[in-house]
Design a protein around this motif. Structure first.
Motif, PDB file in Angstrom:
ATOM      1  N   ASN A  59      -0.591   8.064  -7.050  1.00  0.00           N
ATOM      2  CA  ASN A  59      -0.209   9.427  -6.675  1.00  0.00           C
ATOM      3  C   ASN A  59      -0.028  10.251  -7.940  1.00  0.00           C
ATOM      4  N   PRO A  60      -1.053  10.968  -8.370  1.00  0.00           N
ATOM      5  CA  PRO A  60      -0.975  11.747  -9.611  1.00  0.00           C
ATOM      6  C   PRO A  60       0.121  12.816  -9.615  1.00  0.00           C
ATOM      7  N   ASP A  61       0.631  13.177  -8.450  1.00  0.00           N
ATOM      8  CA  ASP A  61       1.704  14.175  -8.384  1.00  0.00           C
ATOM      9  C   ASP A  61       3.090  13.566  -8.567  1.00  0.00           C
ATOM     10  N   ALA A  62       3.186  12.257  -8.640  1.00  0.00           N
ATOM     11  CA  ALA A  62       4.485  11.599  -8.807  1.00  0.00           C
ATOM     12  C   ALA A  62       5.055  11.908 -10.196  1.00  0.00           C
ATOM     13  N   VAL A  63       6.385  11.856 -10.306  1.00  0.00           N
ATOM     14  CA  VAL A  63       7.054  12.084 -11.579  1.00  0.00           C
ATOM     15  C   VAL A  63       7.962  10.911 -11.897  1.00  0.00           C
ATOM     16  N   TYR A  64       8.273  10.781 -13.179  1.00  0.00           N
ATOM     17  CA  TYR A  64       9.184   9.732 -13.636  1.00  0.00           C
ATOM     18  C   TYR A  64      10.430  10.376 -14.206  1.00  0.00           C
ATOM     19  N   ALA A  65      11.583  10.007 -13.653  1.00  0.00           N
ATOM     20  CA  ALA A  65      12.881  10.487 -14.120  1.00  0.00           C
ATOM     21  C   ALA A  65      13.631   9.332 -14.767  1.00  0.00           C
ATOM     22  N   CYS A  66      13.967   9.493 -16.039  1.00  0.00           N
ATOM     23  CA  CYS A  66      14.626   8.440 -16.813  1.00  0.00           C
ATOM     24  C   CYS A  66      16.031   8.871 -17.195  1.00  0.00           C
ATOM     25  N   ASP A  67      17.011   8.084 -16.799  1.00  0.00           N
ATOM     26  CA  ASP A  67      18.369   8.262 -17.295  1.00  0.00           C
ATOM     27  C   ASP A  67      18.518   7.313 -18.489  1.00  0.00           C
ATOM     28  N   PRO A  68      18.470   7.831 -19.720  1.00  0.00           N
ATOM     29  CA  PRO A  68      18.420   6.960 -20.900  1.00  0.00           C
ATOM     30  C   PRO A  68      19.809   6.434 -21.282  1.00  0.00           C
ATOM     31  N   VAL A  69      20.312   5.520 -20.479  1.00  0.00           N
ATOM     32  CA  VAL A  69      21.684   5.038 -20.635  1.00  0.00           C
ATOM     33  C   VAL A  69      21.821   4.244 -21.938  1.00  0.00           C
ATOM     34  N   MET A  70      22.703   4.723 -22.805  1.00  0.00           N
ATOM     35  CA  MET A  70      22.958   4.051 -24.086  1.00  0.00           C
ATOM     36  C   MET A  70      24.440   3.955 -24.395  1.00  0.00           C
ATOM     37  N   GLY A  71      25.192   4.984 -24.054  1.00  0.00           N
ATOM     38  CA  GLY A  71      26.602   5.010 -24.392  1.00  0.00           C
ATOM     39  C   GLY A  71      27.165   6.402 -24.256  1.00  0.00           C
ATOM     40  N   GLY A  95       0.790  -1.228   0.000  1.00  0.00           N
ATOM     41  CA  GLY A  95       0.000   0.000   0.000  1.00  0.00           C
ATOM     42  C   GLY A  95       0.818   1.272   0.000  1.00  0.00           C
ATOM     43  N   VAL A  96       2.055   1.209  -0.529  1.00  0.00           N
ATOM     44  CA  VAL A  96       2.924   2.383  -0.432  1.00  0.00           C
ATOM     45  C   VAL A  96       3.114   3.129  -1.746  1.00  0.00           C
ATOM     46  N   LEU A  97       2.550   2.656  -2.851  1.00  0.00           N
ATOM     47  CA  LEU A  97       2.773   3.353  -4.119  1.00  0.00           C
ATOM     48  C   LEU A  97       2.254   4.790  -4.081  1.00  0.00           C
ATOM     49  N   GLY A  98       1.211   5.035  -3.302  1.00  0.00           N
ATOM     50  CA  GLY A  98       0.684   6.388  -3.182  1.00  0.00           C
ATOM     51  C   GLY A  98       1.615   7.336  -2.465  1.00  0.00           C
ATOM     52  N   GLN A  99       2.635   6.779  -1.783  1.00  0.00           N
ATOM     53  CA  GLN A  99       3.619   7.613  -1.086  1.00  0.00           C
ATOM     54  C   GLN A  99       4.848   7.917  -1.944  1.00  0.00           C
ATOM     55  N   ILE A 100       4.938   7.284  -3.119  1.00  0.00           N
ATOM     56  CA  ILE A 100       6.105   7.465  -3.980  1.00  0.00           C
ATOM     57  C   ILE A 100       6.018   8.814  -4.689  1.00  0.00           C
ATOM     58  N   ASP A 101       7.084   9.602  -4.561  1.00  0.00           N
ATOM     59  CA  ASP A 101       7.150  10.905  -5.229  1.00  0.00           C
ATOM     60  C   ASP A 101       7.802  10.822  -6.599  1.00  0.00           C
ATOM     61  N   VAL A 102       8.737   9.888  -6.748  1.00  0.00           N
ATOM     62  CA  VAL A 102       9.519   9.796  -7.984  1.00  0.00           C
ATOM     63  C   VAL A 102       9.783   8.331  -8.313  1.00  0.00           C
ATOM     64  N   VAL A 103       9.634   7.985  -9.583  1.00  0.00           N
ATOM     65  CA  VAL A 103      10.188   6.732 -10.106  1.00  0.00           C
ATOM     66  C   VAL A 103      11.446   7.113 -10.882  1.00  0.00           C
ATOM     67  N   LEU A 104      12.548   6.437 -10.572  1.00  0.00           N
ATOM     68  CA  LEU A 104      13.834   6.712 -11.208  1.00  0.00           C
ATOM     69  C   LEU A 104      14.319   5.442 -11.878  1.00  0.00           C
ATOM     70  N   SER A 105      14.756   5.547 -13.138  1.00  0.00           N
ATOM     71  CA  SER A 105      15.319   4.377 -13.820  1.00  0.00           C
ATOM     72  C   SER A 105      16.612   4.751 -14.504  1.00  0.00           C
ATOM     73  N   GLY A 106      17.481   3.735 -14.677  1.00  0.00           N
ATOM     74  CA  GLY A 106      18.756   3.937 -15.344  1.00  0.00           C
ATOM     75  C   GLY A 106      19.004   2.851 -16.369  1.00  0.00           C
ATOM     76  N   TYR A 107      20.174   2.232 -16.316  1.00  0.00           N
ATOM     77  CA  TYR A 107      20.572   1.206 -17.269  1.00  0.00           C
ATOM     78  C   TYR A 107      19.553   0.074 -17.321  1.00  0.00           C
ATOM     79  N   GLN A 108      19.139  -0.256 -18.532  1.00  0.00           N
ATOM     80  CA  GLN A 108      18.184  -1.346 -18.731  1.00  0.00           C
ATOM     81  C   GLN A 108      18.893  -2.506 -19.417  1.00  0.00           C
TER      82      GLN A 108
END
Length: 283
Positions: free
Chosen positions: A102-114, A69-82
């Motif tokens: 949480n509609p106020d949450a944001v997604y930050a993507c580090d688009p790791v390629m090279g 039940g904690v997804l509503g507390q998440i402020d940011v999703v962060l991702s990097g190397y896939q």
């Protein structure tokens, strides 16, 4: 602040979550790390051991977090190397689930390629996946100059062309673009720059260029910038803090003579950045 960070992990050294989590914790951020690989060391050594974690297993971990039940507390999703293309689908789904809670949450993507020196070092499907499916759902992206060029089909090198490339990236979906390495022909010798562009303007900062390569520094930069920007809403302030912390991390590492980031030794520079570099508005 709570950040769900979906990235790789290594036992030795500091890349992915093994680079991002501690600096975030040191500035007071609660991090929920989800691992996409669990390697002995980063792949730059040419040999490593440990498993790629299957997309289904990564999704299962996120589902388990959701069941608490904690997804509503998440402020940011962060991702990097896939590591594999299936992880992209898992990240996109996780972002949708977090934003539903949480509609106020944001997604930050580090688009790791090279990078410009090494070229692409990910599986051929990953850059296309990032460009066509992942970046369009991001709110913040943190490419280096090479990655920005690939995403937008442009050749950023001057301030003007880098701004144009950032605008092209913002037209794809994300409103904020941090370019973590800007190397333009007319910059001062032995320097490197970072630039950020958002709806309120664009800023650049210049630092000395240290003569070595440290794996994981981009992961630290993406994490710290995302947290500072989410916390303050001020792109210039977030850029100044991030640049100060990352430069001192790199300086400490270079002075140590070690190959791996001196992440723990540099912890005061995350908590109390020296703010030694001037941030200049360029638009």
């Amino acid at each position: 602040m709570k950040i769900l960070s979906i990235q790789s992990a290594v036992a030795y050294g500091h890349v992915g979550n093994s680079a991002a989590v501690f600096p975030l914790q040191r500035i007071g951020v609660e991090v929920l790390p989800v691992y996409t690989v669990n390697f002995s060391n980063h792949t730059g050594y040419g040999a490593w051991r440990g498993p790629l974690i299957s997309p289904d297993d990564v999704r299962d971990v996120i589902t388990g977090i959701e069941e608490r039940g904690v997804l509503g507390q998440i402020d940011v999703v962060l991702s990097g190397y896939q590591g594999g293309e299936g992880i992209g689908d898992v990240i996109i789904d996780a972002v949708a689930r977090v934003k539903a809670a949480n509609p106020d949450a944001v997604y930050a993507c580090d688009p790791v390629m090279g990078n410009a020196k090494s070229g692409c070092f990910v599986a051929p499907a990953i850059p296309v996946l990032l460009r066509e499916r992942v970046v369009p759902v991001a709110d913040i992206i943190t490419p280096n100059q090479f990655e920005l060029g690939f995403l937008t089909g442009t050749e950023p090198d001057t301030i003007e062309s880098t701004l144009a490339s950032a605008d092209a990236a913002r037209a794809m979906g994300p409103r904020t673009v941090l370019i973590t390495s800007v190397e333009r022909p007319d910059r001062e010798p032995d320097t490197i720059e970072m630039m950020v562009v958002d709806d309120s303007g664009a800023w650049i900062v210049q630092t000395p260029l240290l003569p070595f390569k440290a794996n994981g520094s981009g992961d630290v930069a993406a994490a710290l910038f995302t947290a500072h920007y989410r916390g303050t809403g001020d792109a210039a302030e977030a850029l100044a803090r991030t640049t100060s912390s990352v430069y001192d991390l790199l300086r400490t590492t270079h002075e140590s003579g070690q190959r791996e980031l001196q992440l723990v030794e540099s912890q005061e520079f995350y908590a109390h950045p020296r703010m030694q570099f001037e941030v200049t508005r360029v638009r």
